[in-house]
Design a protein around this motif. Structure first.
Motif, short mmCIF file in Angstrom:
data_model
loop_
_atom_site.label_atom_id
_atom_site.label_comp_id
_atom_site.label_asym_id
_atom_site.label_seq_id
_atom_site.Cartn_x
_atom_site.Cartn_y
_atom_site.Cartn_z
N PRO A 146 32.39 27.74 39.58
CA PRO A 146 33.70 28.38 39.74
C PRO A 146 33.79 29.12 41.07
CG PRO A 146 32.28 29.81 38.49
CD PRO A 146 31.45 28.59 38.82
N GLY A 147 35.01 29.53 41.40
CA GLY A 147 35.25 30.43 42.52
C GLY A 147 35.96 31.66 42.02
N VAL A 148 35.57 32.83 42.51
CA VAL A 148 36.16 34.10 42.08
C VAL A 148 36.57 34.89 43.31
CG1 VAL A 148 35.85 36.25 40.79
CG2 VAL A 148 34.71 34.15 40.03
N SER A 149 37.82 35.38 43.30
CA SER A 149 38.31 36.23 44.37
C SER A 149 38.67 37.60 43.81
CB SER A 149 39.54 35.61 45.04
OG SER A 149 40.07 36.46 46.02
N TYR A 150 38.19 38.64 44.48
CA TYR A 150 38.47 40.01 44.02
C TYR A 150 39.07 40.80 45.18
CZ TYR A 150 37.77 44.84 42.51
OH TYR A 150 37.96 46.17 42.20
N ARG A 151 40.26 41.33 44.98
CA ARG A 151 40.92 42.15 45.98
C ARG A 151 40.76 43.63 45.63
NH1 ARG A 151 44.44 39.25 49.20
NH2 ARG A 151 44.88 37.11 48.50
N PHE A 152 40.38 44.42 46.61
CA PHE A 152 40.29 45.86 46.40
C PHE A 152 41.05 46.56 47.52
CE2 PHE A 152 36.53 44.10 48.33
CZ PHE A 152 36.29 44.89 49.45
N ASN A 177 40.71 48.11 50.44
CA ASN A 177 40.61 47.85 51.88
C ASN A 177 40.00 46.50 52.21
OD1 ASN A 177 41.67 50.39 52.69
ND2 ASN A 177 39.70 51.34 52.26
N GLY A 178 39.98 45.59 51.24
CA GLY A 178 39.34 44.33 51.57
C GLY A 178 39.43 43.29 50.47
N ASN A 179 38.63 42.25 50.63
CA ASN A 179 38.63 41.13 49.70
C ASN A 179 37.24 40.48 49.73
OD1 ASN A 179 40.38 39.07 48.12
ND2 ASN A 179 39.19 37.83 49.55
N ILE A 180 36.77 40.04 48.55
CA ILE A 180 35.50 39.33 48.48
C ILE A 180 35.66 38.08 47.62
CG2 ILE A 180 34.69 40.73 46.51
CD1 ILE A 180 31.86 40.39 47.66
N ASN A 181 35.09 36.99 48.10
CA ASN A 181 35.08 35.72 47.36
C ASN A 181 33.63 35.32 47.09
OD1 ASN A 181 37.78 35.85 48.32
ND2 ASN A 181 37.95 33.63 48.16
N VAL A 182 33.39 34.81 45.89
CA VAL A 182 32.08 34.28 45.53
C VAL A 182 32.29 32.92 44.88
CG1 VAL A 182 29.97 34.61 44.21
CG2 VAL A 182 31.12 36.60 45.19
N GLU A 183 31.56 31.89 45.39
CA GLU A 183 31.73 30.53 44.89
C GLU A 183 30.38 29.90 44.59
OE1 GLU A 183 35.39 29.73 48.07
OE2 GLU A 183 33.64 28.40 48.01
N LEU A 184 30.33 29.11 43.54
CA LEU A 184 29.21 28.19 43.34
C LEU A 184 29.63 26.84 43.91
CD1 LEU A 184 27.92 28.99 39.72
CD2 LEU A 184 26.97 29.70 41.91
N ARG A 185 28.86 26.34 44.86
CA ARG A 185 29.19 25.08 45.53
C ARG A 185 28.18 24.01 45.16
NH1 ARG A 185 31.48 26.32 51.66
NH2 ARG A 185 33.43 27.31 50.98
N HIS A 186 28.69 22.81 44.89
CA HIS A 186 27.84 21.70 44.46
C HIS A 186 28.13 20.49 45.35
CE1 HIS A 186 27.45 24.14 40.78
NE2 HIS A 186 28.78 24.26 40.85
N VAL A 187 27.15 20.05 46.13
CA VAL A 187 27.26 18.79 46.87
C VAL A 187 26.82 17.69 45.91
CG1 VAL A 187 26.45 17.47 48.85
CG2 VAL A 187 26.82 19.93 49.07
#
Length: 466
Positions: A289-295, A297-307
């Motif tokens: 999955p991909g998760v985006s979190y806005r706070f 003063n900023g933003n962070i994204n975390v993704e699991l990537r599969h080739v």
């Protein structure tokens, strides 16, 4: 002489017209800057005087780039002020436009024509922060990014260049399933990766070529007969260095996202590169999955990537794509081309899985930084990208401080490699209305012997406000 006077006349006429127009439009905002410094054209160094007025009228924004180049003898480079016929006149006028835009990307209708500084489609599995202006002003490209929304459907179109074969033609269609859920499909295409060799060729200096040709023609060592060196140069310049070969590459992606709250968004995207490299089909990959979190003063994204198969990498069209789509070697062996494409490097990428994280943060109006890191398993490739913008008001005499660095798909992303690009933009105040700008960008390539060599582009400008 008449051609020089005509060029100066047109230069001053356009400058006067743009200034007068802005003063007459009471509803317009008018900002203008200028600069003088040095620029390289066709391998020759010119003194540069430029004026960059920006006119804003409601949602319309027009940014112009008007340049006058003088050589060491005071002669004006007039090729960019040529109005001898309709086609050439149109080209000269288009060369003066830095951008024209309408609205913002959040509006139902938006377009920007000219320089494209950062374009991402979907969640970046194919196109991530692509720019057609990484070599500006040495290479100017007239691109377009347009968005149109009607009801639940949103269309976006990107073309990196209208003046020559574009490095990127892309489109995306999104459909809103509900107020919180969307699905989309994207397509990207490079019509011919080898047209990059034409851009590299533009650095050849015509005067130096003709001078060397004349010396050879006048010598007794080589019999060149009745030689017209200018005709030889024109023939060589018009003859494509890649002999009109074509090497296309395309990609398609499908994705979806769902907003859980104002802070959290879940998303996924599958991407496939279309074509063959070294006789093998290109591969595909999945963000899940991909998760985006806005706070605050900023933003962070975390993704699991599969080739999911060999010969694939994420974000194929990235920020540095235009300078890395085809790399020219300094020397070539008899059985080896003097260039290689980014596509030809894909056979080094195998099936693997890993994590990608991206953080953007603004620290108390002191600095803004972006950091992205990808690790595709213990033995897989890694990528690192970063940029730092300091608030220049905190440093006396500084108007701009920007640093950036990225390395893609290497075992150690903190070591320089052919995937590395780094540089800086630093502005130092010389007086109340004058700023000295130092700009630099460096990329790398391997020669046929495996040695890493830098490719540097530097620019010094003195900008003034009026």
């Amino acid at each position: 002489m008449n051609k020089t006077i005509f060029s100066v006349y047109n230069s001053l006429l356009i400058l006067f017209f743009s200034t007068s127009l802005a003063q007459e439009l009471s509803s317009a905002e008018y900002v203008s800057t200028g600069s003088f410094g040095a620029a390289t054209i066709n391998g020759k160094i010119y003194n540069q005087i430029s004026f960059r007025p920006e006119i804003r009228i409601n949602k319309l924004g027009i940014g112009l780039d008007l340049n006058i180049y003088l050589d060491e003898n005071g002669k004006i480079f007039s090729d960019n002020w040529n109005f001898t016929d309709t086609d050439v006149s149109f080209q000269s006028l288009m060369d003066k436009i830095y951008y024209v835009r309408w609205g913002s990307k959040n509006d139902d209708f938006y377009f920007r024509i000219g320089s494209l500084e950062s374009v991402t489609l979907g969640h970046g599995a194919l196109i991530d922060r692509y720019s057609n202006s990484i070599e500006y002003p040495q290479i100017k490209k007239l691109g377009i990014n347009s968005i149109y929304t009607t009801g639940r459907i949103k269309f976006e179109y990107v073309q990196s260049n209208f003046k020559k074969t574009p490095a990127l033609i892309a489109m995306q269609t999104s459909f809103a399933l509900s107020s919180t859920s969307n699905v989309f499909i994207s397509f990207a295409h490079d019509m011919n990766q080898l047209t990059r060799l034409d851009e590299i060729f533009t650095n050849m200096n015509q005067d130096d070529f003709i001078e060397a040709c004349d010396i050879i023609a006048e010598s007794n060592e080589v019999d060149m007969g009745n030689t017209n060196c200018e005709a030889i140069f024109d023939t060589y310049k018009n003859d494509s260095p890649y002999n009109n070969k074509k090497d296309q590459i395309s990609g398609v992606s499908i994705g979806a996202n769902h907003t859980l709250s104002k802070e959290f968004t879940l998303y996924t995207e599958w991407a496939k590169l279309l074509g063959e490299s070294n006789g093998k089909a290109l591969g595909h990959g999945l963000i899940l999955p991909g998760v985006s979190y806005r706070f605050k003063n900023g933003n962070i994204n975390v993704e699991l990537r599969h080739v999911l198969s060999d010969n694939f990498l994420f974000s194929y069209w990235d920020k540095s794509y235009d300078i890395q789509r085809t790399i020219q070697r300094e020397q070539a062996l008899p059985d080896l081309d003097d260039y290689y494409t980014k596509e030809q490097t894909l056979d080094t990428f195998k099936k693997m899985s890993g994590i990608f994280s991206y953080l953007s943060y603004d620290i108390l109006n002191i600095m803004n930084f972006l950091v992205g890191y990808q690790s595709m398993g213990e033995d897989g490739y890694k990528s690192f990208s970063s940029s730092l913008n300091l608030n220049p008001n905190l440093i006396p005499k500084f108007k701009k401080v920007e640093l950036f660095y990225q390395t893609n798909n290497e075992e150690n992303p903190f070591e320089l490699s052919h995937g590395s690009v780094h540089g800086y933009n630093v502005g130092v105040e010389a007086s109340e209305s004058m700023t000295i700008m130092f700009k630099s960008i460096t990329s790398y390539r391997y020669d046929v012997y495996g040695a890493l060599e830098p490719i540097r582009s530097m620019q010094l400008d003195t900008q003034f406000d009026f």
